[in-house]
Design an enzyme around this catalytic site. Structure first.
Site, PDB file in Angstrom:
ATOM      1  N   PHE A 111       0.581  -1.249  -0.130  1.00 45.54           N
ATOM      2  CA  PHE A 111      -0.019  -0.080   0.087  1.00 45.54           C
ATOM      3  C   PHE A 111       0.750   1.129   0.081  1.00 45.54           C
ATOM      4  O   PHE A 111       0.420   2.193  -0.419  1.00 45.54           O
ATOM      5  CB  PHE A 111      -0.883  -0.150   1.216  1.00 45.54           C
ATOM      6  CG  PHE A 111      -0.395   0.592   2.519  1.00 45.54           C
ATOM      7  CD1 PHE A 111       0.240  -0.327   3.463  1.00 45.54           C
ATOM      8  CD2 PHE A 111      -0.483   1.816   2.668  1.00 45.54           C
ATOM      9  CE1 PHE A 111       0.584  -0.078   4.597  1.00 45.54           C
ATOM     10  CE2 PHE A 111       0.198   2.211   3.942  1.00 45.54           C
ATOM     11  CZ  PHE A 111       0.665   1.463   5.062  1.00 45.54           C
ATOM     12  N   LYS A 112       2.077   1.196   0.330  1.00 50.75           N
ATOM     13  CA  LYS A 112       2.746   2.303   0.563  1.00 50.75           C
ATOM     14  C   LYS A 112       3.230   3.187  -0.813  1.00 50.75           C
ATOM     15  O   LYS A 112       3.245   4.262  -0.869  1.00 50.75           O
ATOM     16  CB  LYS A 112       4.118   1.769   1.195  1.00 50.75           C
ATOM     17  CG  LYS A 112       4.022   1.183   2.317  1.00 50.75           C
ATOM     18  CD  LYS A 112       4.934   1.612   3.435  1.00 50.75           C
ATOM     19  CE  LYS A 112       4.604   1.285   5.009  1.00 50.75           C
ATOM     20  NZ  LYS A 112       4.283  -0.167   5.384  1.00 50.75           N
ATOM     21  N   ASP A 113       3.064   2.306  -2.012  1.00 45.47           N
ATOM     22  CA  ASP A 113       3.094   2.987  -3.152  1.00 45.47           C
ATOM     23  C   ASP A 113       1.985   3.916  -3.404  1.00 45.47           C
ATOM     24  O   ASP A 113       2.039   5.044  -4.197  1.00 45.47           O
ATOM     25  CB  ASP A 113       2.834   1.998  -4.410  1.00 45.47           C
ATOM     26  CG  ASP A 113       3.846   1.094  -4.564  1.00 45.47           C
ATOM     27  OD1 ASP A 113       5.086   1.460  -4.239  1.00 45.47           O
ATOM     28  OD2 ASP A 113       3.826  -0.238  -4.858  1.00 45.47           O
TER      29      ASP A 113
END
Ligand SMILES: *Cc1c(COP(=O)(O)O)cnc(C)c1O
Length: 466
Positions: A111-113
């Site tokens: 999810f960090k993208d």
């Protein structure tokens, strides 16, 4: 929109300045001076719009004069155009009341993208405009590092030094960082834990000797822009499930408290959030803090969900500030005492403020593996260990049955293939977008993690200022 520090003694900054600053000069974290909000009809008007459009509408309230709506819309279009799924963050239904929010369709499978692809574009835009350079320093429990490196590799004006705990992240996570060949990327493997790396990075931001030499920036979720970008998917998913007319609950696999804090921000902005479930693994400081006010750090125990193997959650400070009456001086005293003793009690105001929206559930290894198996058996869904902890919590939590519960699927199962295979007997394939990850050569420097040695390495190798 102006930003204030949680410790009350740093200057107020604009969105642009906050994005390029790491920690506030008083050691606190920046947070909006007040919460912007949407009316129910403004929220309803976002229904059915593309992700990048909703993103610009939600975030523009925080960006103020730093970017026009059109500029912001251009950047969200560029960042989210790189995702492998046209919906960017699609929902998958598991049963009549449970959904998965798939946050892993970005380039590095976590999810960090979602936040870092955009943050990379903010850095480039703001630095070009100011004619400045930025040295990013960060510590990673695995996924921040790869997402940040992908977002800035080869970009003008920025360089990145990323610390990871040696041997404590998955092979895919490590290779996604160490096989990137760009002159502005430096990987450092340290002997300690993620918490040790994070403590060193936090110290760099308030180290006067370093400040004189380099302009330091943050890619960890101490950077406000990251949390802001994560607020968006609470809106897009709740809209799909009936918001603003129907409240929705979220279960969030939690480590540094950034992702779930973004859910809290969405609620402050008027989104009808019924509950935020903080799901932890056996490194359960947040579960203890939210269930009985005991915020005391123990030793970190490595697990199959390494991005949650954290004892000190940076962003919890933002919640304590906002729930505890926004008294920066009192919070500064409380946090300084915590930094010495590694333990503190939440005040009554902090506990009451948090209890309205938050609840917490702790999952051990067995619960995690059982949930991976069950999702596969009953729904045909292969989920990663972090997501499994969230889904376990979603099933445990006591909520009215008419409230839909969305579990945040924070990583692609292929990122943690060994753990997934152990639990389900299925080995998930790596998506084509990661390319020949296992054929590429790795590059990293091994250091003990001693503070002076780290600073020396960074100042020696930084291009900025030469
Ligand atoms: C970073 C991460 C988390 C924890 O998110 P926080 O914002 O640090 O609470 C959970 N799952 C995965 C897969 C992650 O990469």
């Amino acid at each position: 929109m102006q930003y204030v520090s949680t410790r009350g003694a740093a200057p107020k900054l604009s969105f642009e300045d906050v994005t390029l600053t790491g920690l506030a000069s008083d050691g606190g974290l920046y947070i909006p001076e007040s919460w912007p909000s949407f009316s129910a009809s403004e929220i309803a008007a976002m229904r059915g719009l593309p992700y990048a459009e909703i993103a610009a509408r939600v975030m523009h309230r925080f960006v103020g004069d730093s970017l026009s709506f059109e500029e912001l819309r251009e950047l969200t279009g560029e960042a989210y155009g790189r995702f492998a799924h046209a919906a960017v963050v699609p929902l998958t239904q598991l049963d009549e009341r449970h959904w998965l929010m798939e946050l892993f369709h970005g380039p590095t499978l976590a999810f960090k993208d979602v936040a870092l692809q955009l943050l990379g574009l903010f850095f480039e835009r703001f630095l070009a405009r100011r004619g400045e350079q930025l040295t990013l320093v960060g510590a990673t429990s695995g996924d921040t590092g790869s997402a940040a490196i992908d977002a800035v590799a080869g970009r003008e004006g920025v360089e990145i030094f990323m610390l990871h705990p040696q041997g404590r992240i998955s092979d895919v996570q490590r290779r996604q960082m160490t096989t990137v060949r760009a002159p502005n990327v430096h990987n450092i493997a340290i002997s300690g834990s993620f918490d040790d790396g994070q403590a060193a990075v936090k110290r760099m931001f308030t180290d006067p000797a370093l400040k004189g030499k380099l302009q330091l920036g943050a890619v960890n979720s101490i950077n406000w822009a990251r949390l802001m970008a994560q607020v968006v998917y609470y809106f897009t998913s709740a809209l799909q499930l009936g918001a603003p007319d129907r409240p929705v609950a979220f279960s969030v696999p939690t480590g540094n408290f950034g992702d779930v804090f973004a859910g809290y921000v969405a609620a402050q902005m008027g989104l009808p959030v019924a509950k935020l479930v903080v799901a932890t693994n056996i490194n359960d400081i947040l579960h203890r803090a939210l269930s009985d006010g005991d915020y005391s750090a123990g030793e970190v125990t490595p697990t199959a969900a390494p991005s949650m193997d954290i004892q000190v959650s940076s962003n919890f400070e933002r919640l304590l500030f906002d729930c505890g009456g926004r008294d920066g001086n009192a919070l500064a005293d409380q946090m300084r005492a915590f930094e010495v003793s590694k333990a503190m009690r939440l005040t009554n105001a902090q506990r009451e403020g948090a209890s309205g929206l938050f609840t917490s559930v702790r999952a051990d290894q067995d619960a995690m593996a059982h949930t991976m198996r069950r999702a596969f058996q009953y729904c045909g869904e292969v989920i990663d260990p972090h997501t499994a902890i969230g889904l376990h919590a979603a099933h445990e939590v006591d909520l009215s049955p008419d409230i839909p519960v969305v579990t945040l699927a924070t990583a692609h199962p292929a990122k943690f293939r060994d753990a997934v295979e152990r639990a389900t007997g299925t080995r998930p394939a790596l998506p084509a977008r990661v390319g020949d990850l296992f054929a590429r050569e790795e590059h990293f420097t091994e250091l003990e993690g001693d503070y002076d040695q780290l600073v020396d390495f960074i100042t020696t190798n930084a291009v900025q200022g030469r």
